[in-house]
Scaffold this motif. Structure first.
Motif, PDB file in Angstrom:
ATOM      1  N   VAL A 144      61.080  -9.645  19.779  1.00 58.37           N
ATOM      2  CA  VAL A 144      59.965 -10.364  20.397  1.00 58.37           C
ATOM      3  C   VAL A 144      58.792  -9.393  20.476  1.00 58.37           C
ATOM      4  O   VAL A 144      58.838  -8.415  21.230  1.00 58.37           O
ATOM      5  CB  VAL A 144      60.348 -10.882  21.805  1.00 58.37           C
ATOM      6  CG1 VAL A 144      59.136 -11.488  22.493  1.00 58.37           C
ATOM      7  CG2 VAL A 144      61.476 -11.893  21.699  1.00 58.37           C
ATOM      8  N   VAL A 145      57.757  -9.657  19.706  1.00 67.42           N
ATOM      9  CA  VAL A 145      56.604  -8.744  19.642  1.00 67.42           C
ATOM     10  C   VAL A 145      55.685  -9.011  20.829  1.00 67.42           C
ATOM     11  O   VAL A 145      55.342 -10.167  21.117  1.00 67.42           O
ATOM     12  CB  VAL A 145      55.847  -8.909  18.314  1.00 67.42           C
ATOM     13  CG1 VAL A 145      54.612  -8.011  18.288  1.00 67.42           C
ATOM     14  CG2 VAL A 145      56.773  -8.588  17.144  1.00 67.42           C
ATOM     15  N   LYS A 146      55.320  -7.945  21.508  1.00 73.18           N
ATOM     16  CA  LYS A 146      54.433  -8.045  22.655  1.00 73.18           C
ATOM     17  C   LYS A 146      53.019  -7.563  22.294  1.00 73.18           C
ATOM     18  O   LYS A 146      52.841  -6.792  21.360  1.00 73.18           O
ATOM     19  CB  LYS A 146      54.955  -7.197  23.812  1.00 73.18           C
ATOM     20  CG  LYS A 146      56.001  -7.870  24.688  1.00 73.18           C
ATOM     21  CD  LYS A 146      57.341  -8.088  24.018  1.00 73.18           C
ATOM     22  CE  LYS A 146      58.104  -6.804  23.757  1.00 73.18           C
ATOM     23  NZ  LYS A 146      59.479  -7.035  23.244  1.00 73.18           N
ATOM     24  N   VAL A 147      52.023  -8.043  23.058  1.00 68.71           N
ATOM     25  CA  VAL A 147      50.641  -7.598  22.855  1.00 68.71           C
ATOM     26  C   VAL A 147      50.007  -7.375  24.220  1.00 68.71           C
ATOM     27  O   VAL A 147      50.304  -8.097  25.178  1.00 68.71           O
ATOM     28  CB  VAL A 147      49.839  -8.636  22.026  1.00 68.71           C
ATOM     29  CG1 VAL A 147      49.801 -10.005  22.709  1.00 68.71           C
ATOM     30  CG2 VAL A 147      48.429  -8.143  21.729  1.00 68.71           C
ATOM     31  N   VAL A 148      49.164  -6.344  24.324  1.00 71.98           N
ATOM     32  CA  VAL A 148      48.362  -6.125  25.528  1.00 71.98           C
ATOM     33  C   VAL A 148      46.890  -6.259  25.149  1.00 71.98           C
ATOM     34  O   VAL A 148      46.476  -5.904  24.040  1.00 71.98           O
ATOM     35  CB  VAL A 148      48.645  -4.750  26.172  1.00 71.98           C
ATOM     36  CG1 VAL A 148      50.028  -4.732  26.791  1.00 71.98           C
ATOM     37  CG2 VAL A 148      48.510  -3.612  25.163  1.00 71.98           C
ATOM     38  N   LEU A 149      46.102  -6.783  26.103  1.00 71.11           N
ATOM     39  CA  LEU A 149      44.710  -7.151  25.835  1.00 71.11           C
ATOM     40  C   LEU A 149      43.743  -6.396  26.737  1.00 71.11           C
ATOM     41  O   LEU A 149      44.120  -5.906  27.808  1.00 71.11           O
ATOM     42  CB  LEU A 149      44.505  -8.657  26.079  1.00 71.11           C
ATOM     43  CG  LEU A 149      45.520  -9.628  25.462  1.00 71.11           C
ATOM     44  CD1 LEU A 149      45.135 -11.065  25.797  1.00 71.11           C
ATOM     45  CD2 LEU A 149      45.609  -9.424  23.964  1.00 71.11           C
ATOM     46  N   ASP A 150      42.500  -6.344  26.301  1.00 70.37           N
ATOM     47  CA  ASP A 150      41.443  -5.852  27.187  1.00 70.37           C
ATOM     48  C   ASP A 150      40.822  -7.037  27.924  1.00 70.37           C
ATOM     49  O   ASP A 150      41.278  -8.186  27.797  1.00 70.37           O
ATOM     50  CB  ASP A 150      40.404  -5.031  26.413  1.00 70.37           C
ATOM     51  CG  ASP A 150      39.609  -5.865  25.405  1.00 70.37           C
ATOM     52  OD1 ASP A 150      39.658  -7.113  25.452  1.00 70.37           O
ATOM     53  OD2 ASP A 150      38.932  -5.259  24.557  1.00 70.37           O
TER      54      ASP A 150
END
Length: 261
Positions: free
Chosen positions: A149-155
């Motif tokens: 499960v690929v995760k992403v963090v955002l600004d």
């Protein structure tokens, strides 16, 4: 772009490769009497795309699409990735550099047409970004810890800072408490959804970019974009998309869901 909030003209491209180690001839797998790639294209046609085109690596896929009224182009068999295949399709279709292209994976027969519209609109609004994609909140600890499960963090502008198979952002204090390992941090971590919008010019340029060390470590092609200093806008969806198809079990699950209507 339409000032009403609807996306302006865009093209959906669907890469389809016949070979699959876990599910042979996957694009042609029967789902309710139709090949899977046709199901995907029909879902995409329910979006506001100006046209939907399958970019195939085998004449059998092209024939199956054409038999059901789906436009398809035959691309080379030696492309390293789906984005390389789409770059060739852009050339074949004569798309201008500023044309917006949405990449809908050929194994997503339950893709939400509204999500296709959303990523197209996001890119059209974000002139500071070369791509857009999507994510949704993770609500299960098992998904947060799962490297598949690929995760992403955002600004703060909902631009991607990083994508990872690792659980990010790591909740230092919460994860240190062994008695409460089923509680997720707040705000919830985000799962990346594998749908992308590009401008055609960047999509054609992408295969010429040097692969990044991070990309090779994580096996995530989108990290090449960030490593080269470009920006990716991320639409946060209120819900998860329907399941994709990678294995025979996935195929059975999607067949059952479609049979239920």
């Amino acid at each position: 772009m339409n000032p009403s909030g609807a996306p302006g003209p865009f093209t959906v491209l669907i890469p389809a490769r016949l070979a699959s180690s876990r599910l042979p001839d996957k694009p042609l797998a029967d789902i309710g009497g139709l090949p899977m790639v046709v199901r995907v294209a029909q879902r995409a046609q329910r979006s506001q795309a100006s046209r939907c085109v399958v970019a195939a690596d085998d004449a059998r896929i092209v024939a199956a699409c054409e038999a059901h009224g789906i436009t398809a182009v035959l691309t080379r068999t030696d492309h390293a990735s789906g984005s390389d295949r789409l770059a060739e399709a852009c050339e074949q279709l004569g798309l201008t550099d500023d044309a917006v292209v949405v990449n809908v994976q050929g194994d997503e027969p339950l893709m939400d047409p509204a999500l296709i519209n959303a990523v197209a609109l996001d890119l059209q609004r974000r002139t500071d970004c070369v791509m857009s994609t999507a994510a949704h909140a993770i609500d299960q600890m098992a998904d947060f810890l799962n490297p598949n499960v690929v995760k992403v963090v955002l600004d703060r502008a909902q631009t991607a800072l990083y994508f990872s198979r690792a659980p990010i952002a790591w909740w230092r204090d919460g994860m240190a408490d062994a008695s409460d390992r089923n509680t997720l941090p707040s705000p919830a971590p985000l799962r990346h959804i594998g749908i992308y919008a590009y401008r055609s010019g960047f999509l054609r340029h992408f295969p010429t970019l040097e692969p990044s060390p991070l990309e090779l470590t994580e096996s995530l092609e989108q990290l090449r974009v960030l490593w080269h200093g470009e920006r990716i806008a991320v639409h946060v969806s209120a819900q998860a998309p329907g399941p994709g198809v990678d294995t025979p079990d996935d195929l059975a699950r999607v067949r059952a869901l479609l049979a239920l209507g």
